[in-house]
Design an enzyme around this catalytic site. Structure first.
Site, PDB file in Angstrom:
ATOM      1  N   HIS A   1       1.731  -1.421   0.199  1.00 52.92           N
ATOM      2  CA  HIS A   1      -0.034  -0.159   0.413  1.00 52.92           C
ATOM      3  C   HIS A   1       0.629   1.007  -0.405  1.00 52.92           C
ATOM      4  O   HIS A   1       1.907   1.440   0.759  1.00 52.92           O
ATOM      5  CB  HIS A   1      -1.203   0.529   1.427  1.00 52.92           C
ATOM      6  CG  HIS A   1      -1.806   0.787   0.814  1.00 52.92           C
ATOM      7  ND1 HIS A   1      -2.298   2.190   1.407  1.00 52.92           N
ATOM      8  CD2 HIS A   1      -3.350   0.641   0.703  1.00 52.92           C
ATOM      9  CE1 HIS A   1      -2.754   2.457   1.267  1.00 52.92           C
ATOM     10  NE2 HIS A   1      -3.724   2.024   1.242  1.00 52.92           N
TER      11      HIS A   1
ATOM     12  N   ASP B   1      -8.220  -5.095  -0.131  1.00 49.03           N
ATOM     13  CA  ASP B   1      -8.591  -6.193  -0.663  1.00 49.03           C
ATOM     14  C   ASP B   1      -7.933  -7.352  -0.524  1.00 49.03           C
ATOM     15  O   ASP B   1      -8.559  -8.264  -1.539  1.00 49.03           O
ATOM     16  CB  ASP B   1      -7.712  -5.195  -2.492  1.00 49.03           C
ATOM     17  CG  ASP B   1      -8.511  -4.049  -2.471  1.00 49.03           C
ATOM     18  OD1 ASP B   1      -9.867  -3.809  -2.085  1.00 49.03           O
ATOM     19  OD2 ASP B   1      -7.947  -3.445  -3.341  1.00 49.03           O
TER      20      ASP B   1
HETATM   21  N1  CMC Z   1       4.481  -7.120  -5.107  1.00 48.17           N
HETATM   22  C1  CMC Z   1       5.590  -7.941  -4.967  1.00 48.17           C
HETATM   23  N2  CMC Z   1       5.925  -6.700  -5.084  1.00 48.17           N
HETATM   24  C2  CMC Z   1       5.609  -5.007  -4.776  1.00 48.17           C
HETATM   25  C3  CMC Z   1       4.335  -4.900  -4.326  1.00 48.17           C
HETATM   26  C4  CMC Z   1       3.570  -6.423  -4.623  1.00 48.17           C
HETATM   27  N3  CMC Z   1       2.359  -6.421  -3.656  1.00 48.17           N
HETATM   28  N4  CMC Z   1       3.914  -3.938  -4.212  1.00 48.17           N
HETATM   29  C5  CMC Z   1       5.150  -3.335  -4.023  1.00 48.17           C
HETATM   30  N5  CMC Z   1       6.448  -3.915  -4.255  1.00 48.17           N
HETATM   31  C6  CMC Z   1       7.503  -3.738  -4.425  1.00 48.17           C
HETATM   32  C7  CMC Z   1       7.950  -3.192  -5.852  1.00 48.17           C
HETATM   33  O1  CMC Z   1       8.259  -3.145  -6.108  1.00 48.17           O
HETATM   34  C8  CMC Z   1       8.486  -2.260  -5.425  1.00 48.17           C
HETATM   35  O2  CMC Z   1      10.195  -2.796  -5.669  1.00 48.17           O
HETATM   36  P1  CMC Z   1      11.239  -1.960  -5.450  1.00 48.17           P
HETATM   37  O3  CMC Z   1      11.200  -0.849  -4.460  1.00 48.17           O
HETATM   38  O4  CMC Z   1      12.771  -3.267  -5.818  1.00 48.17           O
HETATM   39  O5  CMC Z   1      11.215  -1.284  -7.414  1.00 48.17           O
HETATM   40  C9  CMC Z   1       8.916  -1.672  -3.432  1.00 48.17           C
HETATM   41  O6  CMC Z   1       7.501  -2.848  -3.274  1.00 48.17           O
HETATM   42  C10 CMC Z   1       8.080  -0.264  -4.381  1.00 48.17           C
HETATM   43  O7  CMC Z   1       6.594  -0.560  -4.691  1.00 48.17           O
HETATM   44  P2  CMC Z   1       5.742   1.301  -4.997  1.00 48.17           P
HETATM   45  O8  CMC Z   1       4.733   0.137  -6.387  1.00 48.17           O
HETATM   46  O9  CMC Z   1       7.007   2.206  -4.927  1.00 48.17           O
HETATM   47  O10 CMC Z   1       4.917   0.719  -4.147  1.00 48.17           O
HETATM   48  P3  CMC Z   1       4.061   2.381  -4.849  1.00 48.17           P
HETATM   49  O11 CMC Z   1       3.046   2.632  -3.095  1.00 48.17           O
HETATM   50  O12 CMC Z   1       3.877   3.231  -5.083  1.00 48.17           O
HETATM   51  O13 CMC Z   1       3.051   0.854  -4.671  1.00 48.17           O
HETATM   52  C11 CMC Z   1       0.631  -0.415  -4.449  1.00 48.17           C
HETATM   53  C12 CMC Z   1       1.827   0.493  -3.355  1.00 48.17           C
HETATM   54  C13 CMC Z   1      -0.435  -0.605  -3.491  1.00 48.17           C
HETATM   55  C14 CMC Z   1       0.522   0.741  -6.055  1.00 48.17           C
HETATM   56  C15 CMC Z   1       1.688  -1.404  -4.842  1.00 48.17           C
HETATM   57  O14 CMC Z   1       2.242  -1.938  -3.079  1.00 48.17           O
HETATM   58  C16 CMC Z   1       0.736  -2.481  -5.623  1.00 48.17           C
HETATM   59  O15 CMC Z   1       0.950  -2.239  -6.775  1.00 48.17           O
HETATM   60  N6  CMC Z   1       0.088  -3.998  -4.630  1.00 48.17           N
HETATM   61  C17 CMC Z   1      -0.889  -4.624  -5.736  1.00 48.17           C
HETATM   62  C18 CMC Z   1      -1.994  -3.977  -5.666  1.00 48.17           C
HETATM   63  C19 CMC Z   1      -3.109  -3.826  -4.943  1.00 48.17           C
HETATM   64  O16 CMC Z   1      -2.959  -4.931  -3.770  1.00 48.17           O
HETATM   65  N7  CMC Z   1      -3.669  -2.430  -4.724  1.00 48.17           N
HETATM   66  C20 CMC Z   1      -4.917  -2.511  -3.510  1.00 48.17           C
HETATM   67  C21 CMC Z   1      -3.694  -1.012  -3.279  1.00 48.17           C
HETATM   68  S1  CMC Z   1      -5.054  -1.124  -1.473  1.00 48.17           S
HETATM   69  C22 CMC Z   1      -6.587  -0.785  -2.467  1.00 48.17           C
HETATM   70  C23 CMC Z   1      -7.217   0.401  -3.080  1.00 48.17           C
HETATM   71  O17 CMC Z   1      -6.731   2.400  -1.612  1.00 48.17           O
HETATM   72  O18 CMC Z   1      -7.210   1.039  -3.834  1.00 48.17           O
END
Ligand code: CMC
Length: 428
Positions: free
Chosen positions: A306, A363
């Site tokens: 998240h 989720d």
């Molecule tokens: N599985 C594997 N690796 C992950 C995941 C995941 N679900 N989420 C983040 N990472 C890794 C990512 O690859 C990155 O690694 P590195 O630093 O080596 O590049 C690191 O963790 C940070 O990720 P980010 O994408 O820069 O973090 P963010 O804050 O921009 O993204 C997120 C948050 C929710 C988009 C992401 O965690 C994600 O894509 N999760 C899966 C989708 C999901 O479950 N979304 C629902 C969010 S909650 C409901 C809502 O509020 O809508």
């Protein structure tokens, strides 16, 4: 308001900016005068360090896994409150008295019907259209039907359109579902609760009485509470940005729905269940964990991680408990739940997830419950939109009433060509 200050040393000049303190959470450096004073912008794609507004609705402490609505912890609201009460709280700032809640509930109930002509809109969509595609279109179209509440400068108009949106969203979502399965639309029934009415409009048929199962109604209501608002997330910020230009609230909600649809946001519950079903059995979990960790594989564990929570999402805790309650009430056993529990345990004990502070989010478990209740995966995000409408409407109202509100207009770091002369086509 601000006693503390931040100094920015830009080499040739040094500027001082006020630091503003909220009631909870990090202070903010007020850089509104930065460009005028220095000719420089800040650069913050994804707004990871940017507060876009002042808000008194929802507070999240992502490190501690805390979520408060108007100060009340989400766990307490999910346990003891109702979605209508939380909607009142978000809109008005305080919990209602019994009479106030009764009045509010009554008002919402009496706005649940949609304009009869709106039904014809549905006929224009393919039967296999995604419910979110229908929701975007139909909610946007509401402004063509309710002209009498689109003057955003009039607080009474804002109130009526807010009530209409909260009230009609279950009807619109249920109609999207009915249309997709070729069953007739069921009109709302005022004797039922907000959530009971939605369940009946979704799963009932005109040929027989529909009996609302109290445990399912409670679980659904709780899911709505858990999704009601979540601070300045992508869809809420979209609603605020659309609204900042003075667009009417129906159009703003359609913008919010469009943003929510994406798999990184509201679409994650659909993606999470699809992923769990694809994993299938616990022996295949490790393979997917390895894929999620592989930099060269775009696969991510859906329902994990998240932007704000760097700890267990408090909504996921309630969700996991609700799965058990629904399974018990419906006498269901779903192997996907077992897979989810084991996947969670394996991931939480894996260094990759621990280092990056990736925990289950709301989720991860919601799809399992919704599927047990009978919703197809394509409806999951539509349910999220239904519940989040309360937050969008409350945030939109807060923004419009804020005297500091101006049109949202981010700047950019331009990296394209510098000025050059047009070349006639025959010379290229
Ligand atoms: N599985 C594997 N690796 C992950 C995941 C995941 N679900 N989420 C983040 N990472 C890794 C990512 O690859 C990155 O690694 P590195 O630093 O080596 O590049 C690191 O963790 C940070 O990720 P980010 O994408 O820069 O973090 P963010 O804050 O921009 O993204 C997120 C948050 C929710 C988009 C992401 O965690 C994600 O894509 N999760 C899966 C989708 C999901 O479950 N979304 C629902 C969010 S909650 C409901 C809502 O509020 O809508």
């Amino acid at each position: 308001m601000a006693n503390k200050q931040a100094n920015l040393d830009l080499g040739e000049t040094e500027q001082t900016f006020p630091i503003l303190e909220g009631s909870c959470g990090p202070d903010v450096v007020d850089i509104r005068k930065l460009y005028g004073a220095t000719g420089k912008f800040t650069y913050d794609p994804g707004y990871k360090s940017t507060a876009s507004c002042e808000s008194a609705l929802t507070f999240i402490d992502g490190e501690e896994g805390v979520l408060l609505h108007r100060g009340y912890p989400i766990g307490q609201l999910a346990e003891s409150s109702s979605f209508m009460e939380v909607a009142y709280l978000l809109l008005n700032g305080e919990l209602p008295s019994a009479d106030e809640l009764d009045d509010f509930d009554n008002t919402i109930t009496r706005h649940t019907m949609v304009h009869d002509q709106l039904r014809q809109f549905y006929q224009g969509f393919r039967r296999d259209a995604h419910p979110m595609a229908i929701m975007c279109g139909v909610v946007g179209a509401l402004s063509a039907f309710y002209h009498d509440s689109t003057d955003i400068s009039d607080p009474e108009h804002r109130k009526i359109s807010s009530h209409r949106l909260i009230a009609k969203m279950p009807t619109i979502a249920a109609m999207a579902y009915k249309y997709s399965i070729g069953q007739p639309f069921l009109p709302p029934q005022n004797s039922l609760s907000y959530t009971g009415n939605f369940l009946r409009m979704t799963f009932g048929v005109p040929a027989e009485e529909y009996e609302v199962i109290p445990a399912v109604e409670k679980a659904m209501d709780r899911i709505f509470i858990l999704h009601a608002d979540h601070e300045q997330n992508a869809s809420t910020s979209t609603v605020r940005l659309a609204g900042s230009s003075g667009a009417n609230p129906f159009a703003c909600m359609a913008a919010g729905i469009a943003c929510l649809w994406g798999p990184a946001h509201g679409g994650a519950n659909e993606a999470a269940l699809n992923m769990l079903q694809e994993i299938g059995t616990p022996d295949r979990i490790q393979h997917y964990i390895e894929r999620a960790k592989d930099k060269n594989d775009p696969f991510r564990l859906m329902g994990f991680g998240h932007r704000v929570y760097k700890n267990y999402d408090p909504r996921a805790t309630v969700m996991q408990k609700t799965v058990r309650e629904v399974f018990e009430a419906l006498n269901v056993k779903d192997p996907v739940f077992e897979t989810a529990l084991q996947l969670e345990e394996i991931a939480l004990n894996d260094d990759y997830f621990a280092e990056k502070k990736l925990f289950p989010n709301v989720d991860f478990y919601s799809g399992i419950i919704l599927s047990a209740i009978g919703f197809p995966t394509t409806m999951f995000t539509a349910l999220f939109a239904l519940a989040r409408t309360v937050g969008w409407v409350a945030q939109w109202n807060e923004m419009i009433s804020d005297p500091a509100q101006v049109i949202g207009r981010p700047r950019q770091l331009y990296t394209g060509p510098t000025q050059r002369d047009y070349v006639p086509i025959e010379q290229r």
